[in-house]
Design an enzyme around this catalytic site. Sequence first.
Site, PDB file in Angstrom:
ATOM      1  N   ASP A  16      44.090  43.839  32.558  1.00 16.16           N
ATOM      2  CA  ASP A  16      45.297  44.173  33.309  1.00 16.16           C
ATOM      3  C   ASP A  16      45.812  42.925  33.918  1.00 16.16           C
ATOM      4  O   ASP A  16      47.071  42.946  34.563  1.00 16.16           O
ATOM      5  CB  ASP A  16      44.785  45.025  34.523  1.00 16.16           C
ATOM      6  CG  ASP A  16      43.502  44.473  35.442  1.00 16.16           C
ATOM      7  OD1 ASP A  16      43.434  43.322  34.958  1.00 16.16           O
ATOM      8  OD2 ASP A  16      43.359  45.201  36.125  1.00 16.16           O
ATOM      9  N   LYS A  35      46.689  33.148  39.823  1.00 23.38           N
ATOM     10  CA  LYS A  35      45.691  33.842  39.196  1.00 23.38           C
ATOM     11  C   LYS A  35      45.630  35.054  39.593  1.00 23.38           C
ATOM     12  O   LYS A  35      45.492  35.716  40.824  1.00 23.38           O
ATOM     13  CB  LYS A  35      44.387  33.031  39.436  1.00 23.38           C
ATOM     14  CG  LYS A  35      43.000  33.691  38.864  1.00 23.38           C
ATOM     15  CD  LYS A  35      41.897  32.811  38.904  1.00 23.38           C
ATOM     16  CE  LYS A  35      40.673  33.730  38.120  1.00 23.38           C
ATOM     17  NZ  LYS A  35      39.475  32.737  38.419  1.00 23.38           N
ATOM     18  N   ASP A  53      35.151  27.279  27.932  1.00 22.13           N
ATOM     19  CA  ASP A  53      36.668  27.513  28.475  1.00 22.13           C
ATOM     20  C   ASP A  53      36.568  27.426  30.079  1.00 22.13           C
ATOM     21  O   ASP A  53      37.660  27.535  30.602  1.00 22.13           O
ATOM     22  CB  ASP A  53      37.128  28.726  28.112  1.00 22.13           C
ATOM     23  CG  ASP A  53      36.004  29.790  28.405  1.00 22.13           C
ATOM     24  OD1 ASP A  53      35.153  30.078  28.030  1.00 22.13           O
ATOM     25  OD2 ASP A  53      36.398  31.087  29.278  1.00 22.13           O
ATOM     26  N   ASN A  54      35.461  27.205  30.733  1.00 20.94           N
ATOM     27  CA  ASN A  54      35.439  27.053  32.082  1.00 20.94           C
ATOM     28  C   ASN A  54      35.129  25.576  32.496  1.00 20.94           C
ATOM     29  O   ASN A  54      34.601  25.355  33.431  1.00 20.94           O
ATOM     30  CB  ASN A  54      34.485  27.904  32.708  1.00 20.94           C
ATOM     31  CG  ASN A  54      34.918  29.222  32.840  1.00 20.94           C
ATOM     32  OD1 ASN A  54      36.198  29.636  32.902  1.00 20.94           O
ATOM     33  ND2 ASN A  54      34.096  30.481  32.676  1.00 20.94           N
TER      34      ASN A  54
HETATM   35  P1  AMP Z   1      36.423  34.212  33.114  1.00 21.86           P
HETATM   36  O1  AMP Z   1      35.270  34.811  32.829  1.00 21.86           O
HETATM   37  O2  AMP Z   1      37.064  34.496  34.212  1.00 21.86           O
HETATM   38  O3  AMP Z   1      36.228  32.677  32.788  1.00 21.86           O
HETATM   39  O4  AMP Z   1      37.648  34.724  31.984  1.00 21.86           O
HETATM   40  C1  AMP Z   1      37.218  34.742  30.584  1.00 21.86           C
HETATM   41  C2  AMP Z   1      38.724  35.353  29.790  1.00 21.86           C
HETATM   42  O5  AMP Z   1      38.886  36.410  30.387  1.00 21.86           O
HETATM   43  C3  AMP Z   1      39.799  34.379  30.323  1.00 21.86           C
HETATM   44  O6  AMP Z   1      40.297  34.181  28.959  1.00 21.86           O
HETATM   45  C4  AMP Z   1      40.265  35.150  31.312  1.00 21.86           C
HETATM   46  O7  AMP Z   1      41.899  34.988  31.227  1.00 21.86           O
HETATM   47  C5  AMP Z   1      40.186  36.562  30.761  1.00 21.86           C
HETATM   48  N1  AMP Z   1      40.161  37.636  31.896  1.00 21.86           N
HETATM   49  C6  AMP Z   1      39.583  37.871  33.014  1.00 21.86           C
HETATM   50  N2  AMP Z   1      39.779  38.561  33.409  1.00 21.86           N
HETATM   51  C7  AMP Z   1      40.847  39.317  33.087  1.00 21.86           C
HETATM   52  C8  AMP Z   1      42.004  40.119  33.626  1.00 21.86           C
HETATM   53  N3  AMP Z   1      41.607  41.080  34.475  1.00 21.86           N
HETATM   54  N4  AMP Z   1      42.803  40.430  32.733  1.00 21.86           N
HETATM   55  C9  AMP Z   1      43.058  39.567  31.831  1.00 21.86           C
HETATM   56  N5  AMP Z   1      42.325  38.752  31.150  1.00 21.86           N
HETATM   57  C10 AMP Z   1      41.331  38.166  31.975  1.00 21.86           C
HETATM   58 MG    MG Z   2      37.532  31.192  32.965  1.00 23.06          MG
END
Ligand code: AMP
Ligand code: MG
Length: 533
Positions: free
Chosen positions: A140, A128, A275-276
């Site tokens: 990024d 990750k 998605d989580n």
């Molecule tokens: P999360 O809130 O971590 O579950 O992320 C939600 C979505 O945003 C997922 O598709 C992640 O892969 C994407 N995402 C979160 N942070 C980043 C990042 N720094 N770069 C690329 N994708 C991100």
């Molecule tokens: Mg996620």
Amino acid sequence: MPSQPLDQATFANSFVEELRGETNPDPGSRQVPGYAYSRVTPTPVAAPHLLAWSDDLGHFLGLVRPPERGPAVDALAGNLVTETMKPFAARYAGHQFGNWAGQLGDGRAMSLGELTATDGSRWELQLKGAGPTPYSRRADGRAVLRSSLREFLCSEAMHYLGVPTTRALSLVGTGDEVVRDMFYNGNQRPEPGAIVARVAPTFVRFGNFQIFAASGEMENLRALADYVIRHHYPELGEPGPAVYVTWFEEVCRRTAVMVAHWMSVGFVHGVMNTDNMSILGLTIDYGPYGWLEPYDPGWTPNTTDFGYRRYAFGQQPQVALWNLARLAEALSLLVAEPNDLRAGFGRYTETLAGTRYRLMLDKLGLSHLAPEEDGKLINDLLKALEAAGADMTIFFRQLSHVAPSLLVAEPGVEEARFTELLAAAAYTPLPSPAYTPLLAWLPRYLARLRQETAAPEHIKTGMLAANPKYVLRNYLAQNAIQAAEKGDLTYLNRLMESLKTPYAEQPEFEEFAAKRPDWAWDMPGCATLSCSS
Ligand code: AMP
Ligand code: MG
């Protein structure tokens, strides 16, 4: 099987081989219709160095602990892709905070392939923060040390508590800086970057099914369901319309068990978007999570959720059910009679209630003697704990020591012991009317405990095994982050050690069992967390 360094391990690649993926090497953000994943290449980092390693998991996977720098750590940072790795980013969608968000996907996570553990089971290894993918949506693809350390510590802590979860193998510093606006207030600052290597049988989420259903990709939808059933639910038999129904029911059951455990240890996930949600019923994607200190069903650590508190502690049971309903909508395309999937909702509700009740009886040292009376006793306790705002973990742990000993104590000491117990767990000074319900509840509970036939010592052992002394209090994670950002890993290592046997007394780690200190009440990272990671 002798242990080997990660860079010499052989990876299997069932996800890539059995599902349809695109091979376009362009890492640019885009929609990827028609595919379950994209083959990707991690973007190398400047100076990968090992910050933390999970010895038990490494041992189970037949891996030797790597030195601080070298080929194994390069592999854990994405700098080395070995011959048998076929890195991919999965395509998925999701409902975020109740709204359909369309394609999301692994925007910074990349799976390298599957390792075979010492018992023959297969485990996907996922980095990750390894750089951009087609799903990065112009972000990024990186992760900062503070959020990576939180994911590393919490996934292992949850495992040792007995909560279904993905695991974490390593935490690697990248030597690169990552710019983040932590409070979303326009103040960007560079932070140290890091990469967590996480481990699970699969990282497939509800959203992987939702994206195929939403875009009418029936072949992909069926193939993914069949893949998950064949590899991860083989006991259900050969996939087909009837098996999809029983499989959904089993996903509901597992999700209920997971949420019941969260409720039992005081864990707040913080971002229960679809998605989580893991298709295996594992806690996944540790972001702005938190642990209840004062018992409060309305509490959430996630600043993005302060308006509606959709993902607050007490909401989690019903939000998981809402998420399962979204999964059912996607799977309904695969079954002859979509209404058959409703059985899963019943299963969820029953399992959740049954598991929560069983876990709570264990916490209270009670056996199944008086279901009706005990149900009321439990409800009244939770209301009283909320009124008192007492520390959840300390209350139950202290109760495990105090209550069984009162069964054999001289008469007349009860009130004093109960007051001591409350003082240990209190955040508001005693005496206070806030404690009246709890002080009224304790003698009622003791009377009920007297009906138990087991020896008090035995009851005490059972309660201590059900009420952890050590959980990953938000301020402890924050202390570990602050030290690690200065290059000091001793706090992180000691904290990790204490969390490996959370139900043991471990007097040498007493400081990690302390109530939230005054300085941590308003401190970002302790009481509040943003999604910035
Ligand atoms: P999360 O809130 O971590 O579950 O992320 C939600 C979505 O945003 C997922 O598709 C992640 O892969 C994407 N995402 C979160 N942070 C980043 C990042 N720094 N770069 C690329 N994708 C991100
Ligand atoms: Mg996620």
